[in-house]
Design an enzyme around this catalytic site. Sequence first.
Site, PDB file in Angstrom:
ATOM      1  N   ARG A  29       0.824  -1.219   0.000  1.00 49.72           N
ATOM      2  CA  ARG A  29       0.000   0.000   0.000  1.00 49.72           C
ATOM      3  C   ARG A  29       0.848   1.254   0.000  1.00 49.72           C
ATOM      4  O   ARG A  29       0.312   2.362   0.002  1.00 49.72           O
ATOM      5  CB  ARG A  29      -0.917   0.002   1.227  1.00 49.72           C
ATOM      6  CG  ARG A  29      -2.055  -0.978   1.100  1.00 49.72           C
ATOM      7  CD  ARG A  29      -3.009  -0.847   2.250  1.00 49.72           C
ATOM      8  NE  ARG A  29      -4.125  -1.762   2.090  1.00 49.72           N
ATOM      9  CZ  ARG A  29      -4.889  -2.187   3.082  1.00 49.72           C
ATOM     10  NH1 ARG A  29      -4.652  -1.776   4.315  1.00 49.72           N
ATOM     11  NH2 ARG A  29      -5.886  -3.003   2.847  1.00 49.72           N
ATOM     12  N   GLU A  41      -1.176  -9.240  -4.799  1.00 48.01           N
ATOM     13  CA  GLU A  41      -2.456  -9.899  -5.087  1.00 48.01           C
ATOM     14  C   GLU A  41      -2.264 -11.386  -5.380  1.00 48.01           C
ATOM     15  O   GLU A  41      -3.072 -12.216  -4.976  1.00 48.01           O
ATOM     16  CB  GLU A  41      -3.168  -9.217  -6.262  1.00 48.01           C
ATOM     17  CG  GLU A  41      -3.760  -7.867  -5.921  1.00 48.01           C
ATOM     18  CD  GLU A  41      -4.822  -7.946  -4.816  1.00 48.01           C
ATOM     19  OE1 GLU A  41      -5.473  -8.989  -4.662  1.00 48.01           O
ATOM     20  OE2 GLU A  41      -4.966  -6.956  -4.082  1.00 48.01           O
ATOM     21  N   TYR A  86       1.050 -23.536  -3.595  1.00 49.88           N
ATOM     22  CA  TYR A  86       0.324 -23.197  -4.841  1.00 49.88           C
ATOM     23  C   TYR A  86       1.307 -22.609  -5.870  1.00 49.88           C
ATOM     24  O   TYR A  86       1.216 -21.449  -6.259  1.00 49.88           O
ATOM     25  CB  TYR A  86      -0.822 -22.230  -4.571  1.00 49.88           C
ATOM     26  CG  TYR A  86      -1.806 -22.754  -3.564  1.00 49.88           C
ATOM     27  CD1 TYR A  86      -2.741 -23.712  -3.927  1.00 49.88           C
ATOM     28  CD2 TYR A  86      -1.788 -22.306  -2.253  1.00 49.88           C
ATOM     29  CE1 TYR A  86      -3.637 -24.227  -2.995  1.00 49.88           C
ATOM     30  CE2 TYR A  86      -2.675 -22.812  -1.313  1.00 49.88           C
ATOM     31  CZ  TYR A  86      -3.601 -23.774  -1.696  1.00 49.88           C
ATOM     32  OH  TYR A  86      -4.476 -24.262  -0.767  1.00 49.88           O
ATOM     33  N   TYR A 124     -11.122 -11.125 -10.602  1.00 52.29           N
ATOM     34  CA  TYR A 124     -10.878 -10.447  -9.325  1.00 52.29           C
ATOM     35  C   TYR A 124      -9.494  -9.770  -9.316  1.00 52.29           C
ATOM     36  O   TYR A 124      -9.371  -8.584  -8.990  1.00 52.29           O
ATOM     37  CB  TYR A 124     -10.974 -11.430  -8.141  1.00 52.29           C
ATOM     38  CG  TYR A 124     -10.326 -10.821  -6.928  1.00 52.29           C
ATOM     39  CD1 TYR A 124     -11.000  -9.851  -6.184  1.00 52.29           C
ATOM     40  CD2 TYR A 124      -9.008 -11.128  -6.577  1.00 52.29           C
ATOM     41  CE1 TYR A 124     -10.386  -9.216  -5.117  1.00 52.29           C
ATOM     42  CE2 TYR A 124      -8.384 -10.498  -5.512  1.00 52.29           C
ATOM     43  CZ  TYR A 124      -9.075  -9.549  -4.788  1.00 52.29           C
ATOM     44  OH  TYR A 124      -8.471  -8.904  -3.750  1.00 52.29           O
ATOM     45  N   ASP A 142     -14.057 -10.616  -4.153  1.00 51.52           N
ATOM     46  CA  ASP A 142     -13.493 -11.872  -3.654  1.00 51.52           C
ATOM     47  C   ASP A 142     -14.368 -12.378  -2.509  1.00 51.52           C
ATOM     48  O   ASP A 142     -15.446 -11.819  -2.245  1.00 51.52           O
ATOM     49  CB  ASP A 142     -12.029 -11.684  -3.209  1.00 51.52           C
ATOM     50  CG  ASP A 142     -11.903 -10.811  -1.964  1.00 51.52           C
ATOM     51  OD1 ASP A 142     -12.901 -10.197  -1.543  1.00 51.52           O
ATOM     52  OD2 ASP A 142     -10.790 -10.744  -1.397  1.00 51.52           O
TER      53      ASP A 142
END
Length: 378
Positions: A29, A41, A86, A124, A142
């Site tokens: 941010r 993200e 992942y 998204y 989301d």
Amino acid sequence: MSPSPRQLASLRRNLLAWYRANRRDLPWRRGRDPYRIWLAEIMLQQTRIAAVLPYYERFLERFPNVRELARARESEVLKYWAGLGYYSRARNLHRAAKIIVQDHCAQFPRELKQALALPGIGPYTAAAILSIAFDVPLAALDGNVARVLARLFAVRGDLRAPTTWRKLAAAAQTLLPSRTSGDWNQAMMELGETICTPRSPNCAACPIARHCKARALGIAEKLPAARQKRAPANVHIAAAVLVDTRGNTLLTKIPGAHDSVLFSRLWQFPAVAIASNGNSKRDPAQGSVHHSANSAADKLAEHLRASLGIPEQALTPLPVAAHTVTFRRITLAPFLARVSRLPKRPCCRTLPLAKLARLPISSATKKIARVAINALAQ
Ligand code: SF4
């Protein structure tokens, strides 16, 4: 799901003011660099913020911009991702970086269509990146945002049902201010993560409580309806830790006879599935598996011979380790084989057992290594 213009203006004002006063100081941010936002993200998909933070900083130190990432070898990108899980996210990130450098002059595309064409970017993620980096007016929907909307408008039923999800997406777009869409999307996410949490929403502290239908109806905690969970699958894997006299071991990229997702297509010990779905039971108290250790060893030995050309070894069973990947409950049953010399084979690497982190490896492989290191130290 359509508030009056007055309600809408008040809702937007309250939520944005709350966000600007209360937002958490997170590294992505600080500034609006699309590369940093994109990386955040992708890392945050299916992963908690606290878990992402150390990886995020380390990844950025090594790959500070999209050109550096595109230039890197995939194995190095995976090494910096190792532990986050992942791994298709890292592979897609890397492929997308190359496309951005080649086709978009190293600039993250501002057009939704072009963003969606990149590997690993869905609706998204595209909406989140484009709105936060460039204030493109796209609502990011989301699970957190869907929950807030479901409570705000008292939406019942399974939120992921296609018609319901489409309605929520339309509601999210209606609420979105035409400017400051980046702040708005982050405000909705922040509200879902910190106040309107899945269990026990803190309605007393909620900046949009007076607009919330679920709160007015006293059903905030009952929404959204619980989703049916996929039944867990038990998977049992036998893995061979071959160790030579100098403490080196062998890792391979040749997938064993098991679901390739278990080791994320990274470097792994030679392994084979020995049972699944309750054919054998783990006994955590005894640290052993109630299938026949001999049959597991036989199967593993056969795999070593057939896939890697490794002749028969004496395989000593080690304590089992538990591991979980999504709905799979995995029992890792390592076997130790002391050898005078490790074989040299294509698609295999030899390196010190204590220094496996030199290669990208999954958490499951780390667990197996830990068990073997402990056993060798005794
Ligand atoms: S009032 Fe409660 S349920 Fe409604 S949006 Fe706020 S935290 Fe969520």
